[in-house]
Structures are given as structure tokens and as C-alpha cells.
Design an enzyme around this catalytic site. Structure first.
Site, PDB file in Angstrom:
ATOM      1  N   LYS A 131       5.899  25.042 101.208  1.00 44.14           N
ATOM      2  CA  LYS A 131       5.381  25.577 102.482  1.00 44.14           C
ATOM      3  C   LYS A 131       6.116  26.852 102.859  1.00 44.14           C
ATOM      4  O   LYS A 131       7.243  27.111 102.400  1.00 44.14           O
ATOM      5  CB  LYS A 131       5.528  24.547 103.611  1.00 44.14           C
ATOM      6  CG  LYS A 131       6.967  24.107 103.942  1.00 44.14           C
ATOM      7  CD  LYS A 131       7.739  24.992 104.902  1.00 44.14           C
ATOM      8  CE  LYS A 131       9.172  24.514 105.119  1.00 44.14           C
ATOM      9  NZ  LYS A 131      10.099  25.513 105.578  1.00 44.14           N
ATOM     10  N   PRO A 175      11.523  26.577  94.675  1.00 43.90           N
ATOM     11  CA  PRO A 175      12.943  26.919  94.737  1.00 43.90           C
ATOM     12  C   PRO A 175      13.744  25.864  95.513  1.00 43.90           C
ATOM     13  O   PRO A 175      13.256  25.352  96.519  1.00 43.90           O
ATOM     14  CB  PRO A 175      12.966  28.256  95.485  1.00 43.90           C
ATOM     15  CG  PRO A 175      11.602  28.833  95.291  1.00 43.90           C
ATOM     16  CD  PRO A 175      10.663  27.676  95.155  1.00 43.90           C
ATOM     17  N   VAL A 176      14.942  25.554  95.026  1.00 42.77           N
ATOM     18  CA  VAL A 176      15.782  24.537  95.688  1.00 42.77           C
ATOM     19  C   VAL A 176      16.603  25.189  96.797  1.00 42.77           C
ATOM     20  O   VAL A 176      17.144  26.285  96.612  1.00 42.77           O
ATOM     21  CB  VAL A 176      16.709  23.850  94.650  1.00 42.77           C
ATOM     22  CG1 VAL A 176      17.687  22.899  95.341  1.00 42.77           C
ATOM     23  CG2 VAL A 176      15.885  23.088  93.633  1.00 42.77           C
ATOM     24  N   ALA A 177      16.671  24.506  97.942  1.00 41.34           N
ATOM     25  CA  ALA A 177      17.384  25.019  99.129  1.00 41.34           C
ATOM     26  C   ALA A 177      16.911  26.435  99.455  1.00 41.34           C
ATOM     27  O   ALA A 177      17.683  27.298  99.836  1.00 41.34           O
ATOM     28  CB  ALA A 177      18.902  24.977  98.936  1.00 41.34           C
ATOM     29  N   GLY A 178      15.593  26.647  99.316  1.00 40.11           N
ATOM     30  CA  GLY A 178      15.022  27.986  99.490  1.00 40.11           C
ATOM     31  C   GLY A 178      14.242  28.164 100.770  1.00 40.11           C
ATOM     32  O   GLY A 178      13.643  29.214 100.982  1.00 40.11           O
ATOM     33  N   SER A 221      11.389  17.907 100.511  1.00 39.92           N
ATOM     34  CA  SER A 221      10.375  17.173 101.287  1.00 39.92           C
ATOM     35  C   SER A 221       9.118  16.987 100.450  1.00 39.92           C
ATOM     36  O   SER A 221       8.470  15.937 100.499  1.00 39.92           O
ATOM     37  CB  SER A 221      10.017  17.941 102.560  1.00 39.92           C
ATOM     38  OG  SER A 221      11.169  18.152 103.331  1.00 39.92           O
ATOM     39  N   ALA A 222       8.759  18.004  99.673  1.00 39.24           N
ATOM     40  CA  ALA A 222       7.582  17.905  98.801  1.00 39.24           C
ATOM     41  C   ALA A 222       7.771  16.754  97.811  1.00 39.24           C
ATOM     42  O   ALA A 222       6.862  15.944  97.595  1.00 39.24           O
ATOM     43  CB  ALA A 222       7.365  19.224  98.051  1.00 39.24           C
ATOM     44  N   ASP A 282      10.066  17.635 107.707  1.00 43.12           N
ATOM     45  CA  ASP A 282       9.062  18.405 106.958  1.00 43.12           C
ATOM     46  C   ASP A 282       8.202  17.517 106.042  1.00 43.12           C
ATOM     47  O   ASP A 282       7.213  17.993 105.478  1.00 43.12           O
ATOM     48  CB  ASP A 282       9.729  19.458 106.058  1.00 43.12           C
ATOM     49  CG  ASP A 282      10.347  20.602 106.854  1.00 43.12           C
ATOM     50  OD1 ASP A 282      10.175  20.636 108.088  1.00 43.12           O
ATOM     51  OD2 ASP A 282      10.999  21.460 106.232  1.00 43.12           O
TER      52      ASP A 282
HETATM   53  P1  ATP Z   1      13.558  22.975 104.130  1.00 42.93           P
HETATM   54  O1  ATP Z   1      12.665  24.152 103.929  1.00 42.93           O
HETATM   55  O2  ATP Z   1      12.796  21.672 104.318  1.00 42.93           O
HETATM   56  O3  ATP Z   1      14.615  23.179 105.158  1.00 42.93           O
HETATM   57  P2  ATP Z   1      14.773  23.706 101.667  1.00 42.93           P
HETATM   58  O4  ATP Z   1      13.562  24.136 100.938  1.00 42.93           O
HETATM   59  O5  ATP Z   1      15.612  24.783 102.249  1.00 42.93           O
HETATM   60  O6  ATP Z   1      14.351  22.700 102.790  1.00 42.93           O
HETATM   61  P3  ATP Z   1      15.319  21.785  99.627  1.00 42.93           P
HETATM   62  O7  ATP Z   1      14.851  22.425  98.384  1.00 42.93           O
HETATM   63  O8  ATP Z   1      14.436  20.755 100.218  1.00 42.93           O
HETATM   64  O9  ATP Z   1      15.674  22.868 100.745  1.00 42.93           O
HETATM   65  O10 ATP Z   1      16.766  21.216  99.321  1.00 42.93           O
HETATM   66  C1  ATP Z   1      17.758  21.018 100.292  1.00 42.93           C
HETATM   67  C2  ATP Z   1      18.868  20.172  99.662  1.00 42.93           C
HETATM   68  O11 ATP Z   1      18.349  18.849  99.477  1.00 42.93           O
HETATM   69  C3  ATP Z   1      19.287  20.650  98.288  1.00 42.93           C
HETATM   70  O12 ATP Z   1      20.404  21.452  98.366  1.00 42.93           O
HETATM   71  C4  ATP Z   1      19.554  19.374  97.512  1.00 42.93           C
HETATM   72  O13 ATP Z   1      20.934  19.090  97.467  1.00 42.93           O
HETATM   73  C5  ATP Z   1      18.901  18.251  98.326  1.00 42.93           C
HETATM   74  N1  ATP Z   1      17.815  17.541  97.621  1.00 42.93           N
HETATM   75  C6  ATP Z   1      17.642  16.225  97.614  1.00 42.93           C
HETATM   76  N2  ATP Z   1      16.547  15.877  96.913  1.00 42.93           N
HETATM   77  C7  ATP Z   1      15.998  17.003  96.472  1.00 42.93           C
HETATM   78  C8  ATP Z   1      14.848  17.265  95.682  1.00 42.93           C
HETATM   79  N3  ATP Z   1      14.075  16.306  95.205  1.00 42.93           N
HETATM   80  N4  ATP Z   1      14.568  18.557  95.440  1.00 42.93           N
HETATM   81  C9  ATP Z   1      15.355  19.537  95.933  1.00 42.93           C
HETATM   82  N5  ATP Z   1      16.476  19.330  96.652  1.00 42.93           N
HETATM   83  C10 ATP Z   1      16.802  18.072  96.936  1.00 42.93           C
END
Ligand code: ATP
Length: 300
Positions: free
Chosen positions: A11, A96-99, A105-106, A138
Site C-alpha cells: 500500500k 520492501p521490508v520496513a519501507g 501486514s500484507a 494496517d
Molecule cells: P508499515 O507501512 O505497516 O508501517 P513497513 O512497511 O514500514 O510497515 P514492514 O515491512 O511491515 O514495515 O516491516 C516492519 C518490521 O516488521 C520489519 O522490520 C520486520 O522486523 C518485522 N516483520 C515481521 N514480519 C514481517 C514480514 N512477514 N515481512 C516483513 N517484515 C516483517
């Protein structure tokens, strides 16, 4: 059924208005979510226990223990069903992770839909949304997809009509930002400035732009109250946003809590060109063209 695969979108927040800090440490939000065509796939395979593996370029940054949101979702679903079900979860990660694109949430939403199917529970969508709300604010949107406004802490969702497809470019940045640290920086900056924080209100011009499918109008009213905080923590993102604007982006914002930068393009061709320019000029290390809105967690 021995294996089920679900596709779940990332999202971007096209409006993220953050109200004053509440006594309970949360903020009231007006959060307009828009699901875009960058997908994780969550596969659930028959097993005695709940396990998780992650594939793809982001795999190394995702926890493989009970902290993984997909594992937490599968456990919550089994608990709701009152049995100790198992599933081997395999996450094929593109988001992307933590992006700031709600990748965790997905995966939680994907695991709910996949395990509901694998275990033959047949729970209605509303039950999954309720479990999702307990997992994170989310997660209900990742189930729903499309475009929707979240109020309260972001978890009370209403769908918003969109009159067309919008074309985007997303530029992830090295090293994520933690959502709590961005909110903390936002509170700190606000306290430092001493300015009164207004109550968050849905932007009517944005609703109109979404419903008419007017990308120019949408580009002019994208907003994110977390952007200043994300830029304070990662000043180099300002250069990436500027580069996108110079290459004709109709709007350029940090996605959610960042650090991914989101650019609204004129059409699919412009999105492809913009992504190529951002990487060719070195303004971004990578850039992905995508479109929205797209549906939420869907059996593949
Ligand atoms: P949001 O936009 O909902 O605030 P985000 O996109 O910034 O979240 P995520 O990719 O959801 O961040 O990841 C946040 C943290 O959650 C990561 O640093 C990781 O340690 C943890 N995490 C736990 N499960 C997952 C997963 N399945 N995929 C990615 N990160 C995960």
C-alpha cells in the site's frame, strides 16, 4: 488441499494525517490507503507445526521466529478456530521490508486467507478482518485492498470509490525505517515547534480526485504528516523526491513511515520512464513502476 497460495498487495498512503499524541500513546489518524501492484505471495502447505521461510531479495531482513507477522496471523487464526493447526508458510517477498508499504501486514493478511482455506475453516471475511485488526492497524486494509480511509488508530475502514487506474513509481531506500521511531520523531518535531496540532480531517479534494480518476488533481493533494519526520531521520530522501518532481511526477511523497519514496505518474509509459530516469541518474538505487488500486489478499 495440501497447499494454498495467496497474493497480497503493498500500500501507499495518499493522505496520512496524524492527530495530536493521545494519552494512550497512539494518535488519531485519517489514513487513506491505496493498494498497489507490488505483491508478496504467501504459500501455506500442510504441516503439523506452524513454520515460516522467506524467499526473495528482502528475505534476509525478515524475522523467521514468532515475531514474523505471518506466523502471528496463522497462530491467531488457529486460536480463533480453537485447534492447534499447523502450516509451513513460505513468503515470496517483493514488498520492501520496513519501507512504509505495509509488507509485514500484507503477509499477515495473506497467511489469514491461506490458512483459512488450507484448514477448511470457511470463516467469513468479516471474521478475518476482526482477527486482522488485533494483529496490526494496517492488516485489515491488506485484506480489503482497493482504496479505503482508516480512522481512529487507522483500523476503522471505509472503502472509497476510485474512478480509474493511477500509475506510480516506488523507490525503496537502503535500510528501512522503524514505524515507531518515525512517529516518535514526528512527536519530537511537533513539540519543538510548539505549533498546535490540528485534528485530522479527510481532504475532500483528494476524495474528488480519487473518484474522478484525475491523476493531476490527486498529485497536487497527496499528503503525509510523517514525511517531515522521515526526512529528518533520512535527509537524503529529499533529493530523491526532488528528482522525481524534476522528471515530471505529478506528486512525490514518502510512503507511510518511509523510507520508500512514492511518485504519481501521468500514465503507464510515464511511470516506466520515470522509474528508468530515477535509477539512471542515481537519484534512486532501484525503482518499480506499479498501478493501483488493486484487490486485497486474493487466492492465486
Ligand atoms: P508499515 O507501512 O505497516 O508501517 P513497513 O512497511 O514500514 O510497515 P514492514 O515491512 O511491515 O514495515 O516491516 C516492519 C518490521 O516488521 C520489519 O522490520 C520486520 O522486523 C518485522 N516483520 C515481521 N514480519 C514481517 C514480514 N512477514 N515481512 C516483513 N517484515 C516483517
Amino acid at each position: 488441499m495440501s497447499s494454498v497460495t495467496v497474493r497480497v498487495p503493498a500500500k501507499v498512503n495518499v493522505q496520512l494525517s496524524v492527530g495530536p499524541l493521545r494519552e494512550d500513546g497512539y494518535h488519531d489518524l485519517v489514513n487513506v490507503f491505496h493498494a498497489v501492484s507490488i505483491f508478496d505471495r504467501v504459500e501455506a502447505k500442510e504441516s503439523d507445526a506452524i513454520t515460516v521461510a522467506v524467499e526473495g531479495e528482502w528475505a534476509g531482513q525478515v524475522p523467521l521466529d514468532d515475531g514474523n507477522l505471518a506466523v502471528r496471523a496463522a497462530r491467531a487464526l488457529a486460536k480463533h478456530a480453537g485447534r492447534s493447526y499447523g502450516a509451513d508458510l513460505v513468503i515470496h517477498k517483493e514488498i520492501p521490508v520496513a519501507g512504509g508499504m505495509a509488507g509485514g501486514s500484507a503477509d499477515a493478511a495473506g497467511a489469514l486467507v491461506a490458512c483459512n482455506e488450507l484448514w477448511g475453516l470457511g470463516l467469513p471475511f468479516e471474521d478475518l478482518v476482526e482477527i486482522a485488526g488485533d494483529l496490526g492497524s494496517d492488516v485489515p486494509f491488506s485484506l480489503l485492498g482497493g482504496t479505503a480511509v482508516g480512522t481512529g488508530r487507522g483500523e476503522e475502514l471505509s472503502e472509497l470509490p476510485t474512478g480509474g487506474t493511477f500509475h506510480w513509481v516506488f523507490a525503496p531506500a537502503e535500510g528501512g525505517l522503524s514505524t515507531p521511531s518515525v512517529y516518535a520523531e514526528c512527536d519530537r518535531l511537533r513539540e519543538e515547534s510548539g505549533a498546535e496540532v490540528p485534528w485530522p480531517e479527510l481532504n475532500e479534494r483528494l476524495i474528488e480526485a480519487l473518484s474522478t480518476g484525475d491523476a493531476y488533481a490527486l498529485g497536487s493533494c497527496l499528503s503525509n504528516d510523517l514525511q517531515d519526520a522521515a526526512l529528518a531521520l533520512r535527509p537524503e530522501l529529499a533529493t530523491t523526491l526532488d528528482a522525481g518532481r524534476q522528471h515530471g511526477a505529478l506528486g512525490a511523497i514518502v510512503s507511510g513511515s518511509g523510507p520508500t519514496c512514492a511518485f504519481l505518474a501521468i500514465d503507464a509509459t510515464h511511470a516506466r520512464d520515470l522509474a528508468a530516469s530515477l535509477t539512471a541518474t542515481g537519484a534512486a538505487t532501484s525503482a518499480m513502476a506499479a498501478h493501483g488500486p488493486v484487490p486485497g489478499a486474493t487466492l492465486a
